[in-house]
Design a protein around this motif. Sequence first.
Motif, PDB file in Angstrom:
ATOM      1  N   ARG A  92       0.826  -1.211   0.000  1.00  0.00           N
ATOM      2  CA  ARG A  92       0.000   0.000   0.000  1.00  0.00           C
ATOM      3  C   ARG A  92       0.859   1.260   0.000  1.00  0.00           C
ATOM      4  O   ARG A  92       0.539   2.249  -0.664  1.00  0.00           O
ATOM      5  N   ALA A  93       1.974   1.209   0.716  1.00  0.00           N
ATOM      6  CA  ALA A  93       2.860   2.377   0.752  1.00  0.00           C
ATOM      7  C   ALA A  93       3.494   2.629  -0.608  1.00  0.00           C
ATOM      8  O   ALA A  93       3.559   3.769  -1.087  1.00  0.00           O
ATOM      9  N   VAL A  94       3.950   1.556  -1.260  1.00  0.00           N
ATOM     10  CA  VAL A  94       4.560   1.694  -2.580  1.00  0.00           C
ATOM     11  C   VAL A  94       3.534   2.185  -3.591  1.00  0.00           C
ATOM     12  O   VAL A  94       3.853   2.981  -4.484  1.00  0.00           O
ATOM     13  N   ALA A  95       2.289   1.735  -3.459  1.00  0.00           N
ATOM     14  CA  ALA A  95       1.239   2.183  -4.373  1.00  0.00           C
ATOM     15  C   ALA A  95       1.017   3.688  -4.261  1.00  0.00           C
ATOM     16  O   ALA A  95       0.714   4.362  -5.251  1.00  0.00           O
ATOM     17  N   GLN A  96       1.208   4.238  -3.056  1.00  0.00           N
ATOM     18  CA  GLN A  96       0.973   5.674  -2.855  1.00  0.00           C
ATOM     19  C   GLN A  96       2.187   6.514  -3.237  1.00  0.00           C
ATOM     20  O   GLN A  96       2.044   7.549  -3.883  1.00  0.00           O
TER      21      GLN A  96
ATOM     22  N   CYS B 215       9.077   5.478  -0.182  1.00  0.00           N
ATOM     23  CA  CYS B 215       9.327   4.141   0.371  1.00  0.00           C
ATOM     24  C   CYS B 215      10.794   3.771   0.269  1.00  0.00           C
ATOM     25  O   CYS B 215      11.353   3.134   1.167  1.00  0.00           O
ATOM     26  N   THR B 216      11.432   4.172  -0.818  1.00  0.00           N
ATOM     27  CA  THR B 216      12.864   3.919  -0.967  1.00  0.00           C
ATOM     28  C   THR B 216      13.647   4.606   0.135  1.00  0.00           C
ATOM     29  O   THR B 216      14.572   4.031   0.725  1.00  0.00           O
ATOM     30  N   LEU B 217      13.271   5.844   0.454  1.00  0.00           N
ATOM     31  CA  LEU B 217      13.934   6.580   1.525  1.00  0.00           C
ATOM     32  C   LEU B 217      13.692   5.944   2.886  1.00  0.00           C
ATOM     33  O   LEU B 217      14.513   6.049   3.793  1.00  0.00           O
ATOM     34  N   ALA B 218      12.530   5.276   3.030  1.00  0.00           N
ATOM     35  CA  ALA B 218      12.183   4.645   4.306  1.00  0.00           C
ATOM     36  C   ALA B 218      12.775   3.242   4.452  1.00  0.00           C
ATOM     37  O   ALA B 218      12.546   2.577   5.472  1.00  0.00           O
ATOM     38  N   GLY B 219      13.511   2.795   3.451  1.00  0.00           N
ATOM     39  CA  GLY B 219      14.164   1.492   3.554  1.00  0.00           C
ATOM     40  C   GLY B 219      13.365   0.328   3.002  1.00  0.00           C
ATOM     41  O   GLY B 219      13.757  -0.831   3.176  1.00  0.00           O
ATOM     42  N   ILE B 220      12.248   0.583   2.330  1.00  0.00           N
ATOM     43  CA  ILE B 220      11.454  -0.490   1.726  1.00  0.00           C
ATOM     44  C   ILE B 220      12.057  -0.852   0.373  1.00  0.00           C
ATOM     45  O   ILE B 220      12.355   0.024  -0.442  1.00  0.00           O
ATOM     46  N   ASN B 221      12.238  -2.133   0.146  1.00  0.00           N
ATOM     47  CA  ASN B 221      12.768  -2.608  -1.125  1.00  0.00           C
ATOM     48  C   ASN B 221      11.644  -2.568  -2.161  1.00  0.00           C
ATOM     49  O   ASN B 221      10.869  -3.513  -2.306  1.00  0.00           O
ATOM     50  N   VAL B 222      11.542  -1.461  -2.884  1.00  0.00           N
ATOM     51  CA  VAL B 222      10.432  -1.244  -3.812  1.00  0.00           C
ATOM     52  C   VAL B 222      10.427  -2.282  -4.922  1.00  0.00           C
ATOM     53  O   VAL B 222       9.368  -2.792  -5.307  1.00  0.00           O
ATOM     54  N   GLU B 223      11.601  -2.620  -5.420  1.00  0.00           N
ATOM     55  CA  GLU B 223      11.679  -3.599  -6.517  1.00  0.00           C
ATOM     56  C   GLU B 223      11.149  -4.956  -6.070  1.00  0.00           C
ATOM     57  O   GLU B 223      10.469  -5.653  -6.827  1.00  0.00           O
TER      58      GLU B 223
END
Length: 291
Positions: A171-175, A180-188
């Motif tokens: 949901r975070a990546v969708a928004q 999300c990249t800055l927050a450390g989430i592996n978007v790929e």
Amino acid sequence: MGEVAVLAVSAVLLAGFYAAMAYGLGLIYGVLRIVNLAHGGIIMASAYVTWQLFDRFAVDPFAAIPVVLMLFFVLGMGIYRGLVRFLPRGPAGAVQSLLLLFGVWLVIRNVVYLLFTGNEQVIHTAYATSSVRILGGSFSATRFAVFGVAVIALIALHLLLTRTYLGKAIRAVAQNPDSCTLAGINVERVYLLTFGLGTALAGLAGVLASTLFAINPSFGAGELLKSFVIIVLGGLGSILGIALGALVLAFAEVFAVYAVPPYLTTAVGFVLLVVVLVLRPGGLFGQRVLR
């Protein structure tokens, strides 16, 4: 009144299948902003896999669901790894993604033609002729089973998106994928898992379709178009909106028999799509992001 009640029950049962059919397309679009034109081909391929499991190994279609989900989840990740991840993000990649995934659909369809010819195939289960009487009408027991699986899939998907770390990441990546990249989430990785999950949901729709319809390599085109109508009606990127959009489309098609000849009822959804796009482009239930 009795006829209206019977048609209403029929519409609700049909809406269950329509919703299951559109979940995968809506999920992938909501996160990756890609219209997966291979969606119809995946549904068709899954229906053939289910038929083969039943024909060769006597595996009941509903018992085959876990196997099909896993198989098409892996297939979806393979398509993403091998093809989709190389597409440019944003508007620049929109046309390229349409052409690429349409090509995947053509490949899938022609492979099925080569393996199984163009003959129609039908799964004849022991309960295929069983029926349930409700409100004076007789309904196939299979349709109730399909509706139950569709409801379970909706609940499971909703819980995944709202109660798990992966769901919250999706949901975070969708928004906002950049944040999300800055927050450390592996978007790929989220994109990879989302495409796999969306493909698995299309595989689920193929299993359900195989219990209701005769299938051939051209199967899936109408399902793709109706899935697109549903996600537009429900609001692009809204999972719960998809369920409501499926309900609207099913009721419109079923009750259209009072206004148009039966052979024109399939066109009702597309007329409804045009009206919604003109009057309410965000969908009947608003444009939300994976809620």
